[in-house]
Design a protein around this motif. Structure first.
Motif, short mmCIF file in Angstrom:
data_model
loop_
_atom_site.label_atom_id
_atom_site.label_comp_id
_atom_site.label_asym_id
_atom_site.label_seq_id
_atom_site.Cartn_x
_atom_site.Cartn_y
_atom_site.Cartn_z
N ARG A 138 28.17 0.25 -78.78
CA ARG A 138 28.73 -0.87 -78.02
C ARG A 138 29.65 -1.72 -78.89
O ARG A 138 30.54 -2.39 -78.39
CB ARG A 138 27.58 -1.71 -77.45
CG ARG A 138 26.71 -0.93 -76.44
CD ARG A 138 25.58 -1.79 -75.92
NE ARG A 138 24.83 -1.14 -74.85
CZ ARG A 138 23.68 -0.49 -75.02
NH1 ARG A 138 23.15 -0.39 -76.23
NH2 ARG A 138 23.06 0.08 -74.00
N TYR A 140 29.45 -4.68 -80.49
CA TYR A 140 29.60 -6.11 -80.25
C TYR A 140 30.00 -6.79 -81.57
O TYR A 140 29.41 -6.53 -82.62
CB TYR A 140 28.31 -6.74 -79.75
CG TYR A 140 27.81 -6.19 -78.42
CD1 TYR A 140 28.69 -5.78 -77.43
CD2 TYR A 140 26.45 -6.09 -78.17
CE1 TYR A 140 28.23 -5.29 -76.22
CE2 TYR A 140 25.97 -5.60 -76.95
CZ TYR A 140 26.86 -5.20 -75.99
OH TYR A 140 26.40 -4.72 -74.79
N ARG A 149 30.29 -9.80 -72.98
CA ARG A 149 30.61 -8.45 -72.52
C ARG A 149 29.56 -7.91 -71.55
O ARG A 149 29.89 -7.23 -70.58
CB ARG A 149 30.78 -7.52 -73.72
CG ARG A 149 32.13 -7.68 -74.41
CD ARG A 149 32.26 -6.78 -75.61
NE ARG A 149 32.00 -5.37 -75.28
CZ ARG A 149 31.91 -4.41 -76.19
NH1 ARG A 149 32.07 -4.71 -77.48
NH2 ARG A 149 31.66 -3.17 -75.82
N VAL A 150 28.31 -8.22 -71.81
CA VAL A 150 27.26 -7.79 -70.87
C VAL A 150 27.48 -8.47 -69.52
O VAL A 150 27.40 -7.82 -68.47
CB VAL A 150 25.86 -8.14 -71.42
CG1 VAL A 150 24.79 -7.89 -70.36
CG2 VAL A 150 25.56 -7.30 -72.66
N TRP A 151 27.77 -9.76 -69.53
CA TRP A 151 28.01 -10.50 -68.27
C TRP A 151 29.22 -9.94 -67.54
O TRP A 151 29.19 -9.75 -66.32
CB TRP A 151 28.22 -11.98 -68.60
CG TRP A 151 28.70 -12.78 -67.42
CD1 TRP A 151 28.00 -13.14 -66.32
CD2 TRP A 151 30.03 -13.30 -67.24
NE1 TRP A 151 28.79 -13.86 -65.46
CE2 TRP A 151 30.04 -13.98 -65.99
CE3 TRP A 151 31.20 -13.28 -68.00
CZ2 TRP A 151 31.18 -14.61 -65.50
CZ3 TRP A 151 32.32 -13.90 -67.52
CH2 TRP A 151 32.30 -14.56 -66.28
N ARG A 152 30.30 -9.62 -68.28
CA ARG A 152 31.53 -9.13 -67.66
C ARG A 152 31.40 -7.68 -67.17
O ARG A 152 31.88 -7.34 -66.09
CB ARG A 152 32.68 -9.23 -68.67
CG ARG A 152 34.07 -8.90 -68.09
CD ARG A 152 35.11 -8.92 -69.17
NE ARG A 152 34.82 -7.94 -70.22
CZ ARG A 152 35.46 -7.89 -71.38
NH1 ARG A 152 36.39 -8.77 -71.67
NH2 ARG A 152 35.15 -6.96 -72.26
N GLU A 153 30.76 -6.83 -67.97
CA GLU A 153 30.72 -5.40 -67.68
C GLU A 153 29.51 -4.98 -66.84
O GLU A 153 29.59 -4.01 -66.09
CB GLU A 153 30.72 -4.60 -68.99
CG GLU A 153 31.98 -4.80 -69.83
CD GLU A 153 31.84 -4.26 -71.24
OE1 GLU A 153 30.82 -3.56 -71.51
OE2 GLU A 153 32.72 -4.53 -72.08
N GLU A 154 28.40 -5.70 -66.98
CA GLU A 154 27.17 -5.26 -66.32
C GLU A 154 26.58 -6.29 -65.37
O GLU A 154 25.62 -5.99 -64.66
CB GLU A 154 26.12 -4.88 -67.38
CG GLU A 154 26.61 -3.80 -68.34
CD GLU A 154 25.62 -3.55 -69.46
OE1 GLU A 154 24.47 -3.16 -69.15
OE2 GLU A 154 25.98 -3.73 -70.64
N LYS A 230 19.53 2.47 -70.64
CA LYS A 230 20.82 2.66 -69.96
C LYS A 230 20.59 3.09 -68.53
O LYS A 230 21.29 3.94 -67.99
CB LYS A 230 21.66 3.70 -70.72
CG LYS A 230 22.11 3.25 -72.09
CD LYS A 230 22.89 4.35 -72.78
CE LYS A 230 23.29 3.92 -74.18
NZ LYS A 230 24.59 3.35 -74.30
#
Length: 286
Positions: A138, A140, A149-154, A230
């Motif tokens: 990932r 980071y 990125r977790v908020w935006r992608e997932e 995942k």
């Protein structure tokens, strides 16, 4: 009338950050051992593997997330526990009964565990990144980058993946650490053999670290697996069932490195906390 010093509400977070800087490599190795599907390496072998693959500094992967976690999770639980305890004790005679310490520790730990879940999840991912193939990493940059990125992608919900497990573990580890530390320190001082000094702090925190490890290890394994997944687990119970297929000892996978990490972390946290209290705490009249 005698003067004494009590901790400021944020001292627990600062002390935990200091301890995390010392014990982070042990925490990283614990995560690597817990996320193995089959037991292939022990602690020493895993440490050598990480160093050979990515160098000595790889043992500090995820340090920013670990510090972010301490300033959310640990700061919250210490602030709740110590503030409420000192407030209650100021209006009563003597220390709280042990069962009240346990209830207060469980509440503070559960709240802190929930608040610290996003940083905790990013911490687990950053620590585990070094053992993934290059195309699956990932990468980071730091804790805030990871959470964004977790908020935006997932999605926002993914940031709180494993929150139930993290909160439950937070409750147990806080009971083991804060409540047991308070009680152990009270019993040691009650013997009259030792004064309120660094040796007493070391002894009480060593006992507390052992209690915390025993209480929280099964939940710690589940939390790590859920946060690092995942999508292979449908929920907490599915994760429990899949882990159970590996045998009962799978719930205590990484117990030795967990103890090696959590006991020193507990000792350092309380030694730092007591020094902060003694030197920079609020003076009150007892």
């Amino acid at each position: 009338m005698a003067e004494k010093r009590v901790s400021r509400w944020y001292f627990g977070g600062l002390a935990s950050c200091g301890a995390a800087c010392c014990t982070h490599p042990l925490d990283l190795l614990k995560v690597h051992l817990q996320t193995q599907q089959e037991v292939k390496m022990r602690m020493t072998g895993m440490a050598l593997h990480v160093i050979r693959q990515d160098g000595v500094l790889a043992l500090y992967n995820g340090l920013t997330a670990s510090l972010c976690r301490q300033m959310t999770y640990s700061l919250t639980r210490f602030a709740i526990y110590e503030t409420v305890r000192d407030w209650v004790c100021s209006g009563s005679q003597g220390p709280l009964p042990f069962y009240q310490k346990v209830l207060l520790g469980a509440f503070g730990g559960f709240t802190g565990g929930f608040i610290g879940t996003p940083a905790d999840m990013v911490n687990v991912r950053m620590q585990n990144d070094v053992k993934l193939p290059a195309h699956l990493r990932r990468n980071y940059a730091h804790a805030l980058d990871g959470m964004f990125r977790v908020w935006r992608e997932e999605g926002l919900r993914k940031l709180f993946s494993g929150a139930t497990m993290a909160s439950s573990r937070g409750a147990l580890v806080t009971v083991g650490q804060l409540s047991c530390y308070d009680q152990a320190k009270q019993l040691v001082l009650g013997t009259g053999l030792l004064s309120d000094n660094i040796f007493t702090h070391f002894l009480a925190s060593f006992i507390a670290g052992g209690c915390a490890t025993f209480l929280c290890q099964p939940l710690d394994v589940m939390k790590t697996r859920l946060m690092n997944s995942k999508g292979e687990y449908r929920g907490v119970m599915h994760c429990v069932m899949e882990t159970a297929k590996l045998g009962p000892l799978a719930f205590y996978k990484g117990f030795v490195p967990a103890a090696i990490r959590l006991v020193p972390h507990t000792v350092l946290t309380f030694v730092f906390l007591e020094q902060l209290r003694k030197n920079f705490g609020i003076i009150v009249i007892a």
